[in-house]
Structure formats: structure tokens, C-alpha cells
Design a protein around this motif. Structure first.
Motif, PDB file in Angstrom:
ATOM      1  N   THR A  55       3.154  44.989 102.804  1.00 55.43           N
ATOM      2  CA  THR A  55       2.806  46.965 102.690  1.00 55.43           C
ATOM      3  C   THR A  55       3.373  47.034 104.835  1.00 55.43           C
ATOM      4  O   THR A  55       3.198  46.228 104.991  1.00 55.43           O
ATOM      5  CB  THR A  55       1.510  46.200 102.415  1.00 55.43           C
ATOM      6  OG1 THR A  55       0.844  46.365 103.297  1.00 55.43           O
ATOM      7  CG2 THR A  55       1.452  46.319 101.350  1.00 55.43           C
TER       8      THR A  55
ATOM      9  N   ASP B 298       8.762  41.870 104.473  1.00 55.81           N
ATOM     10  CA  ASP B 298       9.593  41.840 103.604  1.00 55.81           C
ATOM     11  C   ASP B 298       9.192  43.156 102.371  1.00 55.81           C
ATOM     12  O   ASP B 298       7.781  43.266 102.036  1.00 55.81           O
ATOM     13  CB  ASP B 298      10.121  40.507 102.534  1.00 55.81           C
ATOM     14  CG  ASP B 298      11.402  41.663 101.565  1.00 55.81           C
ATOM     15  OD1 ASP B 298      11.639  42.567 101.552  1.00 55.81           O
ATOM     16  OD2 ASP B 298      11.018  40.351 100.648  1.00 55.81           O
ATOM     17  N   PRO B 299       9.892  44.636 103.156  1.00 56.03           N
ATOM     18  CA  PRO B 299       9.207  45.430 102.590  1.00 56.03           C
ATOM     19  C   PRO B 299       9.115  45.723 100.530  1.00 56.03           C
ATOM     20  O   PRO B 299       8.488  46.125 100.338  1.00 56.03           O
ATOM     21  CB  PRO B 299      10.423  46.913 102.418  1.00 56.03           C
ATOM     22  CG  PRO B 299      12.277  46.256 102.632  1.00 56.03           C
ATOM     23  CD  PRO B 299      10.955  45.023 103.803  1.00 56.03           C
ATOM     24  N   ARG B 300       9.946  44.543 100.095  1.00 58.34           N
ATOM     25  CA  ARG B 300       9.438  44.105  98.761  1.00 58.34           C
ATOM     26  C   ARG B 300       8.452  43.496  98.579  1.00 58.34           C
ATOM     27  O   ARG B 300       8.213  43.501  97.587  1.00 58.34           O
ATOM     28  CB  ARG B 300      10.898  43.428  98.458  1.00 58.34           C
ATOM     29  CG  ARG B 300      12.355  44.926  98.029  1.00 58.34           C
ATOM     30  CD  ARG B 300      13.235  43.800  98.052  1.00 58.34           C
ATOM     31  NE  ARG B 300      13.786  42.746  98.617  1.00 58.34           N
ATOM     32  CZ  ARG B 300      14.255  41.396  98.477  1.00 58.34           C
ATOM     33  NH1 ARG B 300      14.820  42.248  97.482  1.00 58.34           N
ATOM     34  NH2 ARG B 300      14.216  40.748 100.152  1.00 58.34           N
ATOM     35  N   ILE B 301       7.687  42.984  99.414  1.00 56.41           N
ATOM     36  CA  ILE B 301       6.424  42.307  99.387  1.00 56.41           C
ATOM     37  C   ILE B 301       5.382  42.592  99.914  1.00 56.41           C
ATOM     38  O   ILE B 301       4.355  43.002  99.339  1.00 56.41           O
ATOM     39  CB  ILE B 301       7.406  40.467  99.488  1.00 56.41           C
ATOM     40  CG1 ILE B 301       8.363  40.544  98.469  1.00 56.41           C
ATOM     41  CG2 ILE B 301       6.262  39.230  99.511  1.00 56.41           C
ATOM     42  CD1 ILE B 301       8.631  38.594  99.017  1.00 56.41           C
TER      43      ILE B 301
ATOM     44  N   ALA C  85      12.709  50.407 108.377  1.00 56.23           N
ATOM     45  CA  ALA C  85      13.185  48.957 107.681  1.00 56.23           C
ATOM     46  C   ALA C  85      13.650  48.329 108.804  1.00 56.23           C
ATOM     47  O   ALA C  85      13.260  47.417 109.043  1.00 56.23           O
ATOM     48  CB  ALA C  85      14.254  48.620 107.533  1.00 56.23           C
TER      49      ALA C  85
END
Length: 465
Positions: free
Chosen positions: A361, A356-359, A347
Motif C-alpha cells: 500500500t 510492489d503496488p499490486r501488493i 511507481a
């Protein structure tokens, strides 16, 4: 492999007794060959993949008695791993799957340096698990350990032409990764065999005066200063000089410890390799082609102590070659693998690149890193994303009569123009690209008085008997 040859060192008469400590002379059988390459940043096994031209590379690796590379990744199974990505890491979280150990052995590698700025990216757990995998794979490795004595000690490879010692150190390392020995009731600390450097920054006098003015207005700093040619600010020492540059002073305690480990390594072997991982003075394409100012004297001192070869890596670019007392000093061999398909990415690294690791890769973070250079190096823009970073050489040294007879340089390219998933695997460079790489090596080695001839797209250094 069983060690047997005619040149074994036997005890000799000396001062009425027997001198059981071998000399610092090279002591290998005729035809002994050492292959040396630079940084191995690789995330997957390669022997079963489809990599055009890779078979020729593998043959070179397998044909040597000792085949060396710098291990700049950690090896473990993330699904069962008990450690974690560290808050202090080497600019990227390098990771590979457990199958890599056996694959590297199958490629021909039998010696690996471990001391570098990525050694503890995944903590002591990652360091230990990587050691376990390499041990099980039959690859000799040095440079990390449970304390300084272990990380600095020589490790030994048995070959049919002689016993090889390897001492590994790093001048570029994360501060919290440095190993130390026990002291009284205080336990030792696991980590890296480090050579600490003190950096001085040289600036023109008018620029130095600007630094002085900044220092004088900051809280906690005394105005003025007795030395007009020196300013200390925020832990950095600035000096007056003709042009901007970095200079380094090696910690004499570390040098003495490393020197002793080289001497001890040679006393128990026939051939001793010392290897250093360093980014100094930086790794920009323009500046980093020359070694840092401390390194030549340090490398020579190690050879005087008994090393038969000095191998540098870390700047991800080629540097020149010096032949000192008939022994090779390879100041940097650049990259050998740059197959950086790492996953997962910590992270902290997403944050460092504004991702952003939610968006985003893992691959998008890695590509961003390679294009801009590691953000942890004071915002410096490095050479990771340039074609020259994907060009290097394989150095093959051959010894006859215990002397370096020939050093051959095979130019390689790592597929800079390929798509991300396919780049980073070496193959022999040909044509104009091969000539460009070898001419670059000629120019880089010229200041050291080293003459490299080019024969059939291979660089050759021959020594007179």
C-alpha cells in the motif's frame, strides 16, 4: 488589508533631489508580529478534524500580522490532474487535496515559501496548479515561477502594520527543477529560485590517499596528480583536512541575483523576509543540528542587503538562532506539519523501496521512507523516523520602535508515538518534553551568542533597546 501607519517612508531631500528609494531599516508600526514555522508536509484540511491541542496552535498563528511556513507539498485534484509524477523527484511525491489552500488560510497562514526539493515532484503542471490554489486562497507565496525572474522576485503581503516582502530560495533542489531566464531566442524555464552550491569533502590525508588510488585505477582518469591535498573523482572534490566534513561555496552569480531581489523587495516594503530550504550538510540527527559552513555568512549578507528576518528550513530538525544587527536568523525551524498521508505514490517510489503496488500500500511505502530516510540521498539514513524529527518550535517575533523587542519560542510536538494516521499534527509540548526542546534550542543557539531564557515552558529572547 489596508496599509496605514505613522511610520511610512516618505521621499527625503538628498543631494538636491529626492531619494525615492527607501532605506534598509525596518519600517513597521509598533507591535508588528511575525510567526514563523518550518516545513508543512500536510495532505488534508485540518480545521474540521479532531486534533487535541491544535486549537492553541491555531490561535498563535492567527494572532500575528505575518504568519509564515514552508509549503513542501503540491495541491491539486488527482482525478482531473493533467500532469504526471516526475522521474526526478525530491525523495517522495508530496500531494494534497485542493481544499488545503483555504484551510491553511483559515489557520492563519498568509505567507508561504515554495522553493524546495519537492516543488516539481509533479512537474510544471503541479507547480502551476498549486500556485493557482494559493492565489485563490489569498496566500502570498514566492520561490517558483515561469522563469528565474519570477521565481526569485519578492512577493508582497499587505498588513495593518506594514507591507511585508517575501523572497524564497532553495539550496537543496532537484537539478531539473531550477528556473532560468530567457536568452536570445531561447525561452525561459519554469521552476525554482535556486542557490547553487559547490561541495567539497574534507578527509584525513590517509583516507584521501585511498580516494586517489581509486581514481587512478578508473578508466579515463590520469594517474598521479599535481596537488597532494586535492582529488577530483566522479564530480566530487576531496580535500585533505583534520576530520571528515562537508564545506560549500555558493555560486556568486546566484548570490548577487538573490541579494538584488532582497534589496528590491525591501525598497518596496516595510519588512522583508528571506527564506532558504536546504538539507546541507545532511539531515542526520547528529550532524544536521549545525548549519552548513556557508550559511551564516550568506544569511548575514542578506540582512545587510535589507532583509529583516532570515528563516531556514529543510533538515527536518531544529537548529540555533542568531540575532544579527538586531534581526533574527532562524537557521532551521524543523517540522510544523508532518501529516504525510499522501496518496497516490508514484511507481518510482515503490521501486525505490522494493515495494510492489499490486501488493503493498501507499502507507507502507511512506512508513518505510520515514524509517530509513530518502533513498535518493546517496543511500544516507536520515532522521525522518526519529522522535526528535517530531519536535519543534513556533517562533514569534515582536517589533517595537522598528527594533526586534522579543522573540518567543513555543515548543511543539507532532505525536511521534501515535498511530500513522494520527501523527504529524502539532500541539504545544508540556512538562519534561517542553523543557527538553527549549534546552536543546539554548544549546544550539549558544555558539551564536544568543541567550534564551525559559519562562513558563516558553523560550524567550529579549533584546535591549
Amino acid at each position: 488589508m489596508e496599509h496605514s501607519h505613522e511610520n511610512d517612508c516618505h521621499p527625503t531631500r538628498h543631494g538636491g533631489g529626492y531619494d525615492t528609494v527607501g532605506s534598509i531599516a525596518t519600517n513597521v508600526a509598533d507591535g508588528f508580529t511575525m510567526v514563523a514555522v518550518g516545513d508543512l508536509i500536510v495532505s488534508r484540511p485540518l480545521t474540521k478534524g479532531n486534533h487535541p491541542g491544535f486549537d492553541e496552535i491555531v490561535q498563535i498563528l492567527r494572532d500575528a500580522d505575518a504568519t509564515f511556513g514552508n509549503m513542501e507539498t503540491l495541491i491539486f485534484d488527482i482525478r482531473s490532474f493533467k500532469g504526471s509524477p516526475q522521474a526526478e523527484y525530491g525523495g517522495a511525491y508530496h500531494i494534497s487535496v485542493p481544499e488545503l489552500g483555504a484551510d491553511l488560510k483559515a489557520l492563519g497562514f498568509n505567507l508561504m515559501s515554495r522553493a524546495n526539493n519537492h516543488s516539481l515532484d509533479w512537474g510544471v503542471e503541479g507547480m502551476r496548479e498549486t500556485s493557482r490554489v494559493l492565489d485563490e486562497s489569498g496566500i502570498i507565496h514566492a520561490g517558483v515561477g515561469e522563469n528565474l525572474a519570477q521565481s526569485g522576485a519578492a512577493r508582497f503581503l499587505e498588513t495593518a502594520r506594514g507591507r511585508v516582502a517575501l523572497v524564497s530560495l532553495a539550496t537543496t533542489f532537484m537539478p531539473m527543477s531550477r528556473a532560468c531566464d530567457p536568452a536570445g531566442e531561447a525561452l525561459g524555464r519554469p521552476g525554482v529560485n535556486a542557490l547553487r552550491l559547490t561541495r567539497n569533502i574534507t578527509l584525513p590525508s590517509d583516507v584521501l590517499e585511498c580516494v586517489r588510488r581509486v581514481r587512478d585505477v578508473l578508466p579515463g582518469y590520469a594517474a598521479g596528480g599535481k596537488d597532494p591535498n586535492r582529488v577530483v573523482l566522479l564530480g566530487e572534490t576531496f580535500k585533505a583536512g583534520d576530520k571528515p566534513s562537508f564545506s560549500y561555496e555558493a555560486d556568486p552569480r546566484d548570490v548577487a541575483n538573490i541579494q538584488r531581489n532582497v534589496r528590491r523587495g525591501k525598497q518596496f516594503s516595510d519588512f522583508c523576509i528571506i527564506t532558504n530550504h536546504g538539507h546541507e550538510p545532511d539531515w542526520s540527527e547528529l550532524v544536521s543540528q549545525e548549519p552548513a559552513d556557508f550559511e551564516q555568512s550568506f544569511a548575514r549578507k542578506m540582512i545587510d542587503a535589507g532583509a529583516d528576518a532570515y528563516i531556514g528550513h529543510g533538515p527536518h530538525l531544529l537548529r540555533g538562532i542568531e540575532i544579527y544587527k538586531g534581526r533574527p536568523i532562524l537557521y532551521s525551524l524543523g517540522n510544523f506539519f508532518f501529516d504525510d498521508l499522501r496518496t497516490p505514490v508514484g511507481a518510482d517510489m515503490f521501486n525505490a523501496y522494493g515495494k510492489d503496488p499490486r501488493i503493498d500500500t501507499d502507507a507502507e511505502v511512506t512508513v518505510n521512507e520515514q524509517a530509513k530516510g530518502y533513498p535518493s540521498v546517496d543511500g544516507f539514513v536520515g532522521a525522518l523516523g526519529t522522535p526528535v524529527c517530531y519536535e519543534s518550535v513556533i517562533a514569534v517575533s515582536r517589533f517595537e520602535h522598528n527594533q526586534l523587542a522579543e522573540l518567543r519560542l513555543y515548543p511543539i510536538e507532532l505525536g511521534f508515538s501515535k498511530r500513522f494516521a494520527n501523527r504529524g499534527i502539532p500541539r504545544l509540548a508540556v512538562g519534561l518534553q517542553a523543557m527538553d526542546i527549549l534546552k536543546r534550542m539554548q544549546n544550539l543557539s549558544q555558539p551564536f551568542g544568543t541567550e534564551i531564557t525559559i519562562e513558563n515552558e516558553v523560550g524567550v529572547i529579549r533584546l535591549r533597546p
